[in-house]
Every structure is written in C-alpha cells, then in structure tokens.
Design a protein around this motif. Structure first.
Motif, short mmCIF file in Angstrom:
data_model
loop_
_atom_site.label_atom_id
_atom_site.label_comp_id
_atom_site.label_asym_id
_atom_site.label_seq_id
_atom_site.Cartn_x
_atom_site.Cartn_y
_atom_site.Cartn_z
N TYR A 1 37.31 43.73 40.61
CA TYR A 1 38.06 44.24 41.75
C TYR A 1 37.13 44.55 42.92
O TYR A 1 37.40 44.18 44.06
N LYS A 2 36.04 45.22 42.61
CA LYS A 2 35.08 45.58 43.65
C LYS A 2 34.57 44.32 44.36
O LYS A 2 34.42 44.28 45.58
N ARG B 1 36.18 41.54 44.78
CA ARG B 1 37.22 41.04 45.69
C ARG B 1 37.21 41.82 47.00
O ARG B 1 37.33 41.24 48.09
N ILE B 2 37.11 43.14 46.90
CA ILE B 2 37.13 43.96 48.12
C ILE B 2 35.89 43.68 48.97
O ILE B 2 35.97 43.56 50.20
#
Lengths: 270, 270
Positions: A121-122, A124-125
C-alpha cells in the motif's frame, strides 16, 4: 425501458463488488439499473438495518438484485433475509476453493484492498506522489527512479494514465510532453535518450486531439487540426525512428492503455 | 509454505477479474499465490495460445486456479481446455440473471470499464485534471465546480484520496492544506467558508504523521512529533468548531477513506 434496483453490500469499501457488478449488469443493455452501494456492513446492527432498508423499498414491483461480499457467517445469515435475487459473491468461490486447497479460508473482512500499513500500500501511495511530482516534464532528475516514462504530444492522455498506473499497480510513472521544439530537433531530448529503455509512447488521432485541445484553449493554434496533424505525424516518426513501443489512445480508456502497456513492456502488476 | 499459480484471463484489461481474484485468494493466508494476468484474449488464436501457455507450465505439481472473464462462447469453449480449476467468472452470474431478467445478455466484450468515447468516461478524465489543477490549495477559484474539498494538515492523505475519487468515481475533488497561519487565525480561511457544505476533513495520528513527514524532510521542525501533535490538535479543533465531518486516515487506505467519505457525504458513485 425496464428498471431494476441493484444493491451492493460489503463489509468493507464495496469497491470490488461494485466493479464486478457493473461488468455484469452492463451486459443487459435494455434494462436500466439503479445501483445503491452499502459499504461497511460489519456489525449485526448494520446488517439488520440493511435488510430493513432493502425490504422497505418498493423497487417498482420487481425484486432487486443483490451482490453481497460480506464474509462473516453470522452477518451473511442476517443478509439472507433481504428479499431479492442474491449473489453471495465471495462464497461462490470460497466454498469450492476450500475443497481444492484443503484449507479453510481465514474469513477476514476487507482484504481486497491494501491496508494502510502494509508495504504494498505504501508503495502505491509513494507512486502517486511520484507521478504528481514528475508530471508533464516538470522534473526530469528523478527519471532513474521511474519504472516507465510516458511520452507523447500534449493532451494525448499521459497524465491520467500515469496516475492510474500508480494508484492501481504501484508503478512509478513519469511523463514528458514532446513539444514543437523537441520535434524541430528531429531527435529525442537528451534526458529521454538516457532512459530510452523506459520510454513508452502514446499517440492519438489528430481530429480527436484537436477536439480535446479546443476544450482547453478554444480556437488557438495549439488546438487547430493542422497543428495537431503535424505534431502527431512528427511524434509518431520519432517513435518509429527510435524503436519506441507506442499505442494509440483514441478509442482506449486509461484502463485499456495501462493494461496494454503493461502487457507490452513486461512490467509487473502488483 | 504451499504455492499455487493463479491465472487471470480476460478479453479486455483483466482489471475486474484481478480485483476479484485478489480479494478471494487473499482469504487463504497460508498459501503463496503466484499470479499471471493474461489480458486481451479476444481471438481464437490468442485463446489457443493461452491454453498452450498454461498447459505447458509445470505449476510445481499442483493444478492452477483460473479466473476467466472471457465472454464470447467460442473462446470460452477453447479456454475450457486449460488444465486447472477454472472459474468462469461472468457466466456464474449471467446464466441465472438471464433467467431472472427474462433477457439474453448482449455478450459484449470489455464492458466493465469505461469506453474512451462515453460521457461517463470523459467525466472521469476531466475529474482527474480537475484534481491535479486544484491540488494542495494551489488554486481556489474553481471551488464552485468542486463536488468536495478535502481539508487537513500537510501529508494526511488528501492528494491520493482526491485522485482516487476522480479516477474511480469521477468526483471533482479539490484539496486545501490547513497551514500554521490558518491555525493561528483560529478560523476557517475565507475561501473555505464560502464552500463550507463541500468541506470534508481528514486527520491522522500525530506519530504516524511525523513518520511520513520525516521521509520527506528528515529531522525538520515540520516533521517533529511536537509540531505534528500541535497541528493535528488544532485542526481537529477547527473541524469540531465548524461542524465539519472528518475521518481519521491513520489505519485506512484511500479506498476506505473514499468509501467512508462518500457514505457520509451522500455523494453519488458513478
């Protein structure tokens, strides 16, 4: 035209279920579907409220279609009280997969989308911020960190595609607009040459480009059909001369552009 | 750890199938899944190649799991030759829906995602450009066109959330960072007051904010825990004083933030 109500019930965001339901009901073109998404149904109380909400609605005399991705068995049981045609989306797969894999599923709520804390997730951000900061040729000094650099004429779809690649797949995508000055040089700008293996070209039909540019700057030289024709022809020439893979975005959505690009370039979808 | 190969076969981008498959296989935590997406299987030749590709792979002695959203009956028939456990994703729903709706599905390839030409798609792309141009308080004069204006301290997740709202739902989302100067005034900046009904607040745990800011500007005052604590406390105070709905993003992904926000604000998901 026939009408039908569609409910999408999820214990999490409802995004998986909505994407799936949309691709299914869009197969029935003669029916107008009215969709309601009910996310975060993750307690007995919310499940009961959802059933009441559905059953108290009139639905124009036709029973609604219900796509449900709630995974907890006790909540799923409550939701079966909703009057409609119900697809218990996850269990349609999980039941046979448990047999195949010889394992019970862990029945964890909301696993479809990245948790805020995991590395994926990190990434992607971080990719989203990368795309923002390396949009439109604004900066070129971080190109060594890019997975891909999209190039093409102004307004051919580079920016939304980069953001989509970042958000959906965590790909570090920069983009660089090929301008008239670059074209006059008849060669690739130096900063692009250094990263040639990362380049991917986008092109577009000149008449469509002219339409898009006219929305932005009506009746400008920039938006004129002649200017668009010239730029597109020259830029496609550059792509060919330098052996840069490219695709035509005229009739493609960003999802399609991204999927084709990933397929051609061999970049991994995370 | 057990391993299994997963194939996702689509006649279009494969994005719907991948999203679904991910949410399903992630329910089996003790198995490591290796996923291959094969998009654009839209001809007899490609379908045959896909079957050969799957059947010639060894898969470590375990049959692969196949999620398939290819809709043309002749291609689907060919794909049934692939050795594995196969889910014919769309037909699992379409067959019973055809009975329920009293209609044949139109069996159109690739309907899940917007076509480049339809109005809905154009709206999404326009929303992406809107989000880019109205990011980080850079411009405020287009706030009358915004569907929502996200506010919060720097690096609490506003930008990726706005872009996600645009790309996924076609929502016009601007964002405005509440800075120290705004905080000292103890009131909402004038430009935000004028659009108060569109405001939605994001907040975050100070220790997490400090971590995120340290990645950007290590050991700065901006990133210090004390600074983060102060800003967060003050900004939450502003949210409460002005009755602005807000959510805490610390443990939430942008998908979760977006879904919660849409649910609370009543904005429509397109």
């Amino acid at each position: 035209m026939n009408k039908r109500h569609v409910y999408i019930i999820s214990d999490s965001t409802g995004i998986t279920a909505q994407t799936l339901a949309q691709s299914i009901v869009s197969q029935f073109e003669d029916i107008k579907f009215q969709t309601t998404v009910i996310p975060y149904v993750d307690s007995i109380e919310k499940a009961q409220q959802t059933v009441e909400r559905i059953n108290s609605n009139c639905h124009d005399g036709e029973r609604p279609i219900i796509f449900d991705t709630v995974i907890a068995p006790n909540l799923s049981e409550i939701l079966s009280g909703a009057q409609g045609m119900r697809f218990d989306v996850l269990n349609m797969y999980l039941a046979p997969l448990q047999v195949e894999l010889g394992q019970k599923s862990t029945l964890t709520v909301g696993k479809a989308h990245g948790r805020a804390q995991d590395a994926n997730y990190k990434h992607r951000i971080d990719a989203v911020h990368f795309a923002m900061e390396n949009d439109d040729g604004a900066k070129t000094r971080y190109y060594d960190k890019a997975d891909v650099i999209l190039i093409g004429v102004s307004r051919c779809g580079k920016t939304p595609t980069c953001l989509y690649l970042a958000l959906q797949f965590g790909i570090y995508a920069a983009n660089y607009p090929i301008t008239e000055e670059d074209i006059e040089d008849l060669s690739l700008p130096k900063v692009l040459k250094e990263h040639k293996h990362k380049l991917f070209g986008l092109t577009i039909a000149p008449d469509r480009l002219s339409l898009i540019r006219n929305e932005r700057r009506a009746n400008s030289k920039y938006a004129s059909l002649r200017q668009c024709q010239n730029e597109v022809r020259e830029v496609e020439g550059i792509f060919r001369r330098h052996g840069i893979d490219f695709i035509n975005t005229t009739d493609s959505s960003i999802e399609e552009i991204a999927a084709t690009m990933l397929d051609k370039s061999g970049l991994h979808r995370s």
